[in-house]
Design an enzyme around this catalytic site. Structure first.
Site, PDB file in Angstrom:
ATOM      1  N   ASP A 102      -8.919  -1.073   6.127  1.00 22.29           N
ATOM      2  CA  ASP A 102      -8.741   0.362   5.905  1.00 22.29           C
ATOM      3  C   ASP A 102      -8.726   1.140   7.217  1.00 22.29           C
ATOM      4  OD1 ASP A 102      -8.665   3.031   5.058  1.00 22.29           O
ATOM      5  OD2 ASP A 102      -9.399   2.406   3.112  1.00 22.29           O
ATOM      6  N   LYS A 156       0.861  -1.194   0.000  1.00 23.47           N
ATOM      7  CA  LYS A 156       0.000   0.000   0.000  1.00 23.47           C
ATOM      8  C   LYS A 156       0.895   1.240   0.000  1.00 23.47           C
ATOM      9  CE  LYS A 156      -3.661   2.073   2.814  1.00 23.47           C
ATOM     10  NZ  LYS A 156      -4.548   1.851   3.957  1.00 23.47           N
ATOM     11  N   ASP A 161     -16.511   0.397  -0.151  1.00 17.26           N
ATOM     12  CA  ASP A 161     -15.213  -0.114  -0.626  1.00 17.26           C
ATOM     13  C   ASP A 161     -14.309  -0.476   0.547  1.00 17.26           C
ATOM     14  OD1 ASP A 161     -15.571   2.835  -0.595  1.00 17.26           O
ATOM     15  OD2 ASP A 161     -13.393   2.838  -0.663  1.00 17.26           O
TER      16      ASP A 161
END
Ligand code: AMP
Ligand code: MG
Length: 501
Positions: free
Chosen positions: A276, A127, A266
């Protein structure tokens, strides 16, 4: 690999990646090409490991001695690919704060799927690994502090026994990223049971249509819910399974005061893992309206709203599955609605179980929900610390907090004691249950900030390592943990978090 002669040397050295323990068997890349874009991570100028998770590496079958090194830094920065990597950026969409948007991995690359010695499959994803076809206006990069923050909080969640993606490493890139100011760049290696999101289904439905949704549903069932393969209506069963696993997950969040902060579709993973860690934070004083995220002005993702939003997101998921639930649209809607309407009851049951464990209660009494709500409303009235209140509740001498001096609390305490005495467990057994279910230590915002600040400003990771070692044993209370148990001072009352940094 993108060809940049500057990085030629690091790329072509033979590091013998297999001695590192990589065991990639990639399945996502076999889906139709509309589900992803194949590309390599963008190279960085110089990579250095700043944190490495040896125990997670061992669990994955990776060799920490080989990887906590320059060779590992080359892998975790994307400069070198592990054996059998098939890098790709995943396509997805999502409802962000209620509005549909086309998204995708704009700054992440899935390197491959690691099969562990126990035969489990985990996505290994970088990421902050550079621009992809889904980057829109973004730079594809990440700053050091938010990546360290994800590392700390996701690992803390793991040790709190809450399903979560995990963090294997953070490397600095030797490059700056432009945010409000120039910040040091970094890449996080995220480990996840998968990265299939509700938004992945939304993208399939919107761009590919029913055939793509069918392929994705089959893939998801195979990967996460193989028992559902033989169901008469597998997609309806998938919806039911998602309702149950998300209800269970959010109930666990509620029981530790975790506020995700950006429950866009998402950011909801079909694996049932928390994913997340942008603007998330743990609540100190109990107030259901608590919000930390700077952009959540309406409180859409407040602590108290999390269950409702979870159900809203599941409804978006259900919409993508309708044509597969039944060819007759009305029939499909009826069936899906019935499943979605079961959410509040399923959530309540997980939540009640969790809260009862926090209060040392066994068995079922019809007054239990009222008893729990009674305590919560007193906690809210006194802005009591969520974590410490539950942890201290069974102490012979209660701390000197306003809550514990309230006459209404004395009444509540008497009722609770009667409830405990009426069950088959001894009082000591009840207290032991409480100690196993009420963390002494959570990643409190002021302690996390302190660790991040020292790491960023001085390159000194000792504060972060000390914090991590306490967070790895959250149910233990000892002299080491007392420093981490203290709530923050009033200067943290208006603490704010930020996404997408
Ligand atoms: P997030 O807020 O992390 O859930 O991200 C939402 C979307 O924005 C995802 O599609 C991300 O890939 C994308 N995104 C976030 N930060 C960046 C960035 N720096 N560059 C490109 N895309 C980004
Ligand atoms: Mg996201």
């Amino acid at each position: 690999m993108q060809s940049n002669p500057m990085y030629h040397k690091e790329k072509t050295d033979n590091f013998g990646t297999n001695s590192q323990g990589w065991n990639f068997h990639n399945s996502y890349v076999k889906l139709p090409s509309s589900f992803f874009a194949c590309l390599d991570p963008v190279q960085v100028s110089s990579s250095k490991i700043v944190v490495f998770n040896s125990s997670l590496a061992r669990f994955l079958g990776l060799n920490p001695d080989e990887l906590e090194s320059d060779k590992g830094a080359a892998i975790f920065s994307g400069n070198q690919l592990p054996e059998n990597a098939e890098p790709l950026a995943m396509a997805y969409s999502g409802h962000q704060f209620g509005y549909f948007t086309v998204l995708g991995d704009g700054r992440a690359i899935l390197l491959g799927e690691q099969i562990t010695p126990q035969g489990e499959r985990f996505d290994i994803q970088l990421k902050g690994s550079g621009r992809t076809p889904f980057s829109r206006g973004g730079d594809g990069r990440a700053a050091l502090v938010p990546m360290l923050r994800e590392y700390i909080i996701s690992e803390a969640m793991y040790y709190l026994r809450i399903p979560t993606t995990r963090a294997l490493a953070v490397v600095t890139t030797g490059e700056n990223v432009m945010r409000q100011t120039l910040l040091p760049g970094a890449i996080l290696t995220r480990v996840a049971s998968s990265h299939i999101r509700v938004g992945t289904f939304e993208a399939a439905a919107c761009q590919g249509g029913v055939e793509d949704v069918k392929v994705l549903a089959e893939y998801t069932i195979n990967r996460h819910f193989p028992d559902l393969k033989s169901e008469a209506n597998p997609c309806l069963a998938l919806l039911q399974a998602a309702v149950s696993s998300q209800a269970s997950l959010v109930a666990k969040w509620q029981c530790v005061g975790f506020i995700h902060g950006v429950m866009n579709t998402d950011n909801m993973a079909l694996s049932g893992e928390t994913i997340d860690y942008g603007p998330c934070a743990f609540m100190d004083s109990y107030d259901p309206a608590t919000v930390f995220s700077s952009i959540d002005q309406q409180g859409r993702y407040s602590y108290g709203n999390q269950p409702r939003i979870c159900q809203w997101n599941l409804t978006r998921f259900a919409e993508t599955l309708l044509p597969l639930i039944s060819k007759n649209e009305n029939e499909a809607i009826k069936k899906a609605t019935r499943v979605l309407e079961s959410f509040p009851e399923i959530f309540e049951s997980f939540w009640l179980d969790g809260m009862k464990r926090k209060l040392g209660m066994s068995g079922v009494e019809k007054e239990d929900p009222e008893l729990i709500e009674g305590l919560l409303s007193l906690m809210q009235k006194h802005r009591a610390d969520f974590t410490n209140t539950f942890r201290n509740l069974h102490l012979k001498k209660l701390p000197d907090d306003p809550l514990f001096h309230d006459q209404a609390f004395a009444v509540w305490h008497g009722e609770w004691m009667n409830r405990l005495k009426s069950q088959s467990l001894s009082i000591n057994e009840s207290h032991a249950i409480m100690d196993k279910n009420n963390p002494a230590v959570i990643p409190r915002n002021h302690r996390v900030e302190e660790a991040l600040e020292t790491a960023e400003s001085k390159g000194d990771y000792s504060v972060m390592h000390r914090l991590m070692s306490v967070l790895a044993k959250p149910f233990e209370d000892n002299s080491q943990s007392s420093h981490y148990r203290m709530p923050p001072g009033p200067e943290f009352a208006s603490y704010q978090t930020f996404c997408g940094t």
